[in-house]
Write an enzyme that holds these catalytic residues in place. Sequence first.
Site, PDB file in Angstrom:
ATOM      1  N   CYS A  50       9.478 -11.799   6.804  1.00 40.97           N
ATOM      2  CA  CYS A  50       9.108 -12.276   8.135  1.00 40.97           C
ATOM      3  C   CYS A  50       7.915 -13.230   8.080  1.00 40.97           C
ATOM      4  O   CYS A  50       7.722 -14.040   8.987  1.00 40.97           O
ATOM      5  CB  CYS A  50       8.799 -11.104   9.063  1.00 40.97           C
ATOM      6  N   ASN A  51       7.109 -13.148   7.027  1.00 38.78           N
ATOM      7  CA  ASN A  51       5.906 -13.973   6.946  1.00 38.78           C
ATOM      8  C   ASN A  51       5.991 -15.122   5.955  1.00 38.78           C
ATOM      9  O   ASN A  51       5.084 -15.946   5.902  1.00 38.78           O
ATOM     10  CB  ASN A  51       4.697 -13.107   6.573  1.00 38.78           C
ATOM     11  N   SER A 106      -0.984 -11.813   1.938  1.00 40.64           N
ATOM     12  CA  SER A 106      -0.216 -11.269   3.057  1.00 40.64           C
ATOM     13  C   SER A 106      -0.971 -11.407   4.372  1.00 40.64           C
ATOM     14  O   SER A 106      -2.193 -11.567   4.395  1.00 40.64           O
ATOM     15  CB  SER A 106       0.094  -9.783   2.818  1.00 40.64           C
ATOM     16  N   PRO A 112       1.379  -3.043   1.125  1.00 41.69           N
ATOM     17  CA  PRO A 112       2.144  -2.646  -0.060  1.00 41.69           C
ATOM     18  C   PRO A 112       3.600  -3.084  -0.084  1.00 41.69           C
ATOM     19  O   PRO A 112       4.221  -3.110  -1.143  1.00 41.69           O
ATOM     20  CB  PRO A 112       2.059  -1.115  -0.019  1.00 41.69           C
ATOM     21  N   GLN A 113       4.182  -3.436   1.058  1.00 37.29           N
ATOM     22  CA  GLN A 113       5.613  -3.708   1.106  1.00 37.29           C
ATOM     23  C   GLN A 113       6.031  -4.933   0.301  1.00 37.29           C
ATOM     24  O   GLN A 113       7.128  -5.000  -0.238  1.00 37.29           O
ATOM     25  CB  GLN A 113       6.066  -3.902   2.556  1.00 37.29           C
ATOM     26  N   GLN A 117       9.442  -6.073  -1.935  1.00 32.92           N
ATOM     27  CA  GLN A 117      10.269  -7.206  -1.529  1.00 32.92           C
ATOM     28  C   GLN A 117      10.400  -8.224  -2.654  1.00 32.92           C
ATOM     29  O   GLN A 117      11.454  -8.829  -2.846  1.00 32.92           O
ATOM     30  CB  GLN A 117       9.667  -7.850  -0.276  1.00 32.92           C
ATOM     31  N   ALA A 187      16.868  -0.528  10.974  1.00 30.57           N
ATOM     32  CA  ALA A 187      16.570   0.702  10.227  1.00 30.57           C
ATOM     33  C   ALA A 187      16.067   0.370   8.827  1.00 30.57           C
ATOM     34  O   ALA A 187      16.186   1.175   7.916  1.00 30.57           O
ATOM     35  CB  ALA A 187      17.815   1.578  10.144  1.00 30.57           C
ATOM     36  N   THR A 190      10.501  -1.794   7.306  1.00 33.51           N
ATOM     37  CA  THR A 190       9.451  -1.975   8.315  1.00 33.51           C
ATOM     38  C   THR A 190       9.641  -1.022   9.485  1.00 33.51           C
ATOM     39  O   THR A 190       8.679  -0.373   9.940  1.00 33.51           O
ATOM     40  CB  THR A 190       9.444  -3.427   8.823  1.00 33.51           C
TER      41      THR A 190
END
Length: 428
Positions: A50-51, A106, A112-113, A117, A187, A190
């Site tokens: 998304c970023n 980030s 941490p995600q 990814q 689901a 995030t």
Amino acid sequence: MTLLAFGINHNTAPLAIRERVAFAPDSLEAALAAARDRAGLREVAILSTCNRTEIYAASETEVEALLAWLLEHTKMDADALSRCYYCFHNDEAVGHMMKVAGGLDSLVLGEPQILGQMKSAYAVASQAGTVGAELHAAFQQVFGVAKRVRSETAIGENPVSVAYAAVTLAQQIFSDLKEDTALLIGAGDTIQLVARHLKEQGIKELIVANRTLDRAQALSTELGAEAILLADIPEYLHQADIVISSTASQLPLLGKGAVESALKKRKHKPMFMLDIAVPRDIEEEVGSLDDVYLYTVDDLHAVIDQNKKSREAAADKAREIIAEGVALYSKAQRVQDASVTIRAYRQQAEALAGAELEKVQRSLEAGGDPRELMAQLARSLTNKLLHPPSVALRKASAEGRTELVTSARELFGLVESDNAIDEKSERE
């Protein structure tokens, strides 16, 4: 071969641009193949969140070819993209990848995600056959450094993420979540984190809507929520005080009309809506409704900035680790470059030895003296091995290139200690 890290992110591009350049998960393999073939890339991996959207590549072509393919693929205006993209090369590229994987680049410092990814991006590219030796080596170095950043600094303590910021923002609208119902659309990772944070804050009810019911039910069972299909959202929307959406849909899932209908059933009780998805799940026009507080992922900046300060000291240590990682990567690349030369020289020497050995074997079969032939083999092989460097050194010395002569002494193990040279000078 050049290592490239090309992309746009939340710092360089607005949401309207980022959603145009986003890659849906089910289109990634086709995009990887197209990028490799149309842009002339030897190796390629794509990270799309998304970023940010970033393309990591090993290539002998210029970045213009990659840019041209991306413009063709996205149908974007060249000027719009040219104002917000960045491109790093070689050591700077791997350094940027390390910052991304370590959470230093980030929206939420240290989140941490992104490491998961990035690992997923590498796995997809590997599965698609677009990762070779260059990208494999870079990614392994990146993952190793990211692990050090997590284990050796406090950057991951007091978890702060987009999901955490989303719930914090919801609390600013509804101070007490114990009386509220939240509808979560999607689901994925995030949404799962959002659901857990809402549960920790005592949310009264949770509804999880997803394209497939099985995925929604798995999350609902864990958290005591209700699972529904995306198609059922209009029937449940009026129950939701909080709506948080994060899917991979390429088209909006919620329009102004559906929300207006829900507001009428709610007797215009306010709704908080947060669209974390890129491309957006909720039509922009929904934000014009009087009783809706609609936010996008870009609106999380203010919440997130408050949490960055506690992680800055840890980020300084993380940057030191990344600098060390870049230095190790650079050293490994130089060793790899030397390995190519060493391998070529060894092959040349083995070919010379093989040719000389064949001559000796023929002479032995003809009755030649073994001792004399062995001595001849040693002389001939030594002369042929030493001839090219001897010619080069004489030429370098004649041209005044003394640094090459000095390097040759080191290369062939002929460097004398300073004491030995001094003693020799005194004797002379």
